[in-house]
Design an enzyme around this catalytic site. Sequence first.
Site, PDB file in Angstrom:
ATOM      1  CB  THR A  15       0.258  79.107   5.520  1.00 14.35           C
ATOM      2  OG1 THR A  15      -0.641  78.384   4.685  1.00 14.35           O
ATOM      3  CG2 THR A  15      -0.202  80.545   5.637  1.00 14.35           C
ATOM      4  CB  ALA A  35      20.072  88.089  15.919  1.00 16.07           C
ATOM      5  CB  ALA A  45      12.167  68.836   6.499  1.00 22.28           C
ATOM      6  CE  LYS A 105      -2.371  76.953  16.483  1.00 24.56           C
ATOM      7  NZ  LYS A 105      -3.003  77.770  15.455  1.00 24.56           N
ATOM      8  CD  GLU A 129       4.686  85.712  21.973  1.00 28.27           C
ATOM      9  OE1 GLU A 129       5.424  85.895  22.938  1.00 28.27           O
ATOM     10  OE2 GLU A 129       3.444  85.785  22.033  1.00 28.27           O
ATOM     11  N   GLY A 185     -10.424  81.263   2.518  1.00 31.81           N
ATOM     12  CA  GLY A 185      -9.140  80.770   3.027  1.00 31.81           C
ATOM     13  C   GLY A 185      -9.000  80.893   4.528  1.00 31.81           C
ATOM     14  CG  ASP A 199      -7.221  77.211  16.780  1.00 31.67           C
ATOM     15  OD1 ASP A 199      -6.112  76.843  16.367  1.00 31.67           O
ATOM     16  OD2 ASP A 199      -7.515  78.402  16.983  1.00 31.67           O
ATOM     17  CE  LYS A 203      -4.893  79.782  18.149  1.00 33.64           C
ATOM     18  NZ  LYS A 203      -5.767  80.437  17.149  1.00 33.64           N
TER      19      LYS A 203
HETATM   20  N1  LIG Z   1      -1.625  79.399   9.191  1.00 34.08           N
HETATM   21  C1  LIG Z   1      -1.746  80.237  10.219  1.00 34.08           C
HETATM   22  O1  LIG Z   1      -2.310  81.345  10.102  1.00 34.08           O
HETATM   23  C2  LIG Z   1      -1.194  79.854  11.567  1.00 34.08           C
HETATM   24  C3  LIG Z   1      -1.223  80.791  12.630  1.00 34.08           C
HETATM   25  C4  LIG Z   1      -0.660  80.453  13.868  1.00 34.08           C
HETATM   26  C5  LIG Z   1      -0.135  79.189  14.050  1.00 34.08           C
HETATM   27  N2  LIG Z   1      -0.137  78.284  13.000  1.00 34.08           N
HETATM   28  C6  LIG Z   1       0.450  76.966  13.244  1.00 34.08           C
HETATM   29  O2  LIG Z   1       1.598  76.838  12.406  1.00 34.08           O
HETATM   30  C7  LIG Z   1       1.786  75.470  12.053  1.00 34.08           C
HETATM   31  C8  LIG Z   1       1.877  75.365  10.533  1.00 34.08           C
HETATM   32  O3  LIG Z   1       0.683  75.873   9.966  1.00 34.08           O
HETATM   33  P1  LIG Z   1       0.555  76.133   8.373  1.00 34.08           P
HETATM   34  O4  LIG Z   1      -0.716  76.883   8.209  1.00 34.08           O
HETATM   35  O5  LIG Z   1       1.816  76.677   7.823  1.00 34.08           O
HETATM   36  O6  LIG Z   1       0.358  74.631   7.843  1.00 34.08           O
HETATM   37  P2  LIG Z   1       0.460  74.114   6.323  1.00 34.08           P
HETATM   38  O7  LIG Z   1       0.305  75.250   5.377  1.00 34.08           O
HETATM   39  O8  LIG Z   1      -0.450  72.941   6.223  1.00 34.08           O
HETATM   40  O9  LIG Z   1       1.982  73.606   6.211  1.00 34.08           O
HETATM   41  C9  LIG Z   1       2.432  72.423   6.816  1.00 34.08           C
HETATM   42  C10 LIG Z   1       3.806  72.112   6.257  1.00 34.08           C
HETATM   43  O10 LIG Z   1       4.299  70.918   6.890  1.00 34.08           O
HETATM   44  C11 LIG Z   1       4.820  70.048   5.881  1.00 34.08           C
HETATM   45  N3  LIG Z   1       4.718  68.668   6.351  1.00 34.08           N
HETATM   46  C12 LIG Z   1       3.598  67.954   6.629  1.00 34.08           C
HETATM   47  N4  LIG Z   1       3.939  66.703   7.041  1.00 34.08           N
HETATM   48  C13 LIG Z   1       5.284  66.655   7.017  1.00 34.08           C
HETATM   49  C14 LIG Z   1       6.244  65.639   7.306  1.00 34.08           C
HETATM   50  N5  LIG Z   1       5.861  64.422   7.714  1.00 34.08           N
HETATM   51  N6  LIG Z   1       7.566  65.935   7.172  1.00 34.08           N
HETATM   52  C15 LIG Z   1       7.978  67.165   6.745  1.00 34.08           C
HETATM   53  N7  LIG Z   1       7.110  68.169   6.451  1.00 34.08           N
HETATM   54  C16 LIG Z   1       5.781  67.906   6.577  1.00 34.08           C
HETATM   55  C17 LIG Z   1       4.003  70.318   4.650  1.00 34.08           C
HETATM   56  O11 LIG Z   1       4.721  69.897   3.501  1.00 34.08           O
HETATM   57  P3  LIG Z   1       4.143  70.103   1.999  1.00 34.08           P
HETATM   58  O12 LIG Z   1       4.143  71.599   1.776  1.00 34.08           O
HETATM   59  O13 LIG Z   1       5.115  69.407   1.129  1.00 34.08           O
HETATM   60  O14 LIG Z   1       2.761  69.522   2.004  1.00 34.08           O
HETATM   61  C18 LIG Z   1       3.831  71.836   4.740  1.00 34.08           C
HETATM   62  O15 LIG Z   1       4.934  72.488   4.150  1.00 34.08           O
HETATM   63  C19 LIG Z   1       0.618  74.711  12.693  1.00 34.08           C
HETATM   64  O16 LIG Z   1       1.020  74.217  13.951  1.00 34.08           O
HETATM   65  C20 LIG Z   1      -0.435  75.800  12.873  1.00 34.08           C
HETATM   66  O17 LIG Z   1      -1.346  75.520  13.914  1.00 34.08           O
HETATM   67  C21 LIG Z   1      -0.650  78.598  11.793  1.00 34.08           C
END
Ligand SMILES: NC(=O)c1ccc[n+]([C@@H]2O[C@H](COP(=O)([O-])OP(=O)(O)OC[C@H]3O[C@@H](n4cnc5c(N)ncnc54)[C@H](OP(=O)(O)O)[C@@H]3O)[C@@H](O)[C@H]2O)c1
Length: 320
Positions: A15, A35, A45, A105, A129, A185, A199, A203
């Site tokens: 995401t 920048a 990756a 976080k 941030e 979602g 969570d 934070k």
């Molecule tokens: N979503 C939000 O609204 C939000 C807001 C603030 C902070 N965050 C933080 O942002 C971070 C990412 O969140 P997200 O929602 O983007 O998570 P996500 O949609 O689950 O994406 C995780 C990504 O990591 C990849 N991944 C997992 N294991 C891996 C490995 N061993 N090697 C390489 N890549 C790997 C996954 O690959 P695949 O795609 O191939 O499965 C996927 O692309 C988290 O720390 C979350 O707490 C999220």
Amino acid sequence: MSAKPLGVGLLGLGTVGSAVARAFAERSRRIDAAAGRPVKLVSAAVRDPHKPREAGDVPVTADPHAVLDDPEVAIVVEVIGGTDPARDLVFAAFDGGKHVVTANKELVAKEWNAVHEAARIARRELRFEAAVAAAVPVIAGMRGLGAVRPRILRGLLNGTTTYICSRMETGRSFDEALAEAIAAGYAEADPTNDVDGHDAAYKLAILVSILEGRHFHPDNVRRTSLRGVSASEMTNAAARGARIRYLAVADFGERATKARVGPEEVPAGSLEGQATGPTNVITLEADLAARLVWSGPGAGGDATASAILGDVIAIARRSS
Ligand SMILES: NC(=O)c1ccc[n+]([C@@H]2O[C@H](COP(=O)([O-])OP(=O)(O)OC[C@H]3O[C@@H](n4cnc5c(N)ncnc54)[C@H](OP(=O)(O)O)[C@@H]3O)[C@@H](O)[C@H]2O)c1
């Protein structure tokens, strides 16, 4: 503008990572101008390189070390989440002389001392941030308050629980509201992190650590689950002109800081009471600065990408 591009490598293209990659594809001139030099997304990756995604045309690899070892990459953006393998990859990035930007976080809250020490030894920047309140620049804001004595920090730091509370006000049971949050979602299939307060505790621990200038571990945050609240408590509060929201509170007191997350009543007309989804609200009461309030989108790919890119741009401006 310096002609030498600064390379960015993504760990994770879900995401948040996809929103970062789309921003590089769609607004590179704006990023470069902010920048003061060209900034280039080099590679990403992922776990499954064959998964279809909307992430511009960034080259994808299943080997995170291909990103970490690429001499073109100066800034590693970690958006995998969790501590394994994110923790080892962040340390490897510093070992390889890269700056790190993360939205993680859990990692920052639990490993505050170790990740800051790794950055210090590597003489590279660690920025996060995006880890609290996504697009709302609350970490930068609190870093600017080094001279104040904080009294109370209150926050609505988790959009999933805000959404569930607002649905329960309309008479839904907790289980019905949770099912709606998953369908919309907002919540993961395993909602533990959100509804049991992990969570929000991560934070809150990060914000307290910044304000106190030392590690405040999330285990020191008292957590009360949202699961124990009934729909009738919600509707009774509404009848009194109040709302129940999942609040994060730190009371800095005279001695030890007390921190808690859990359901509490707030006035219906307050910013917290008006929030129904991913809007985060953070209020700080402190001497010198009186009362400060931050509010805005605390979740979602684009909102989180905004904070990540702000960190990338800040590093790029300081790197020669
Ligand atoms: N979503 C939000 O609204 C939000 C807001 C603030 C902070 N965050 C933080 O942002 C971070 C990412 O969140 P997200 O929602 O983007 O998570 P996500 O949609 O689950 O994406 C995780 C990504 O990591 C990849 N991944 C997992 N294991 C891996 C490995 N061993 N090697 C390489 N890549 C790997 C996954 O690959 P695949 O795609 O191939 O499965 C996927 O692309 C988290 O720390 C979350 O707490 C999220």
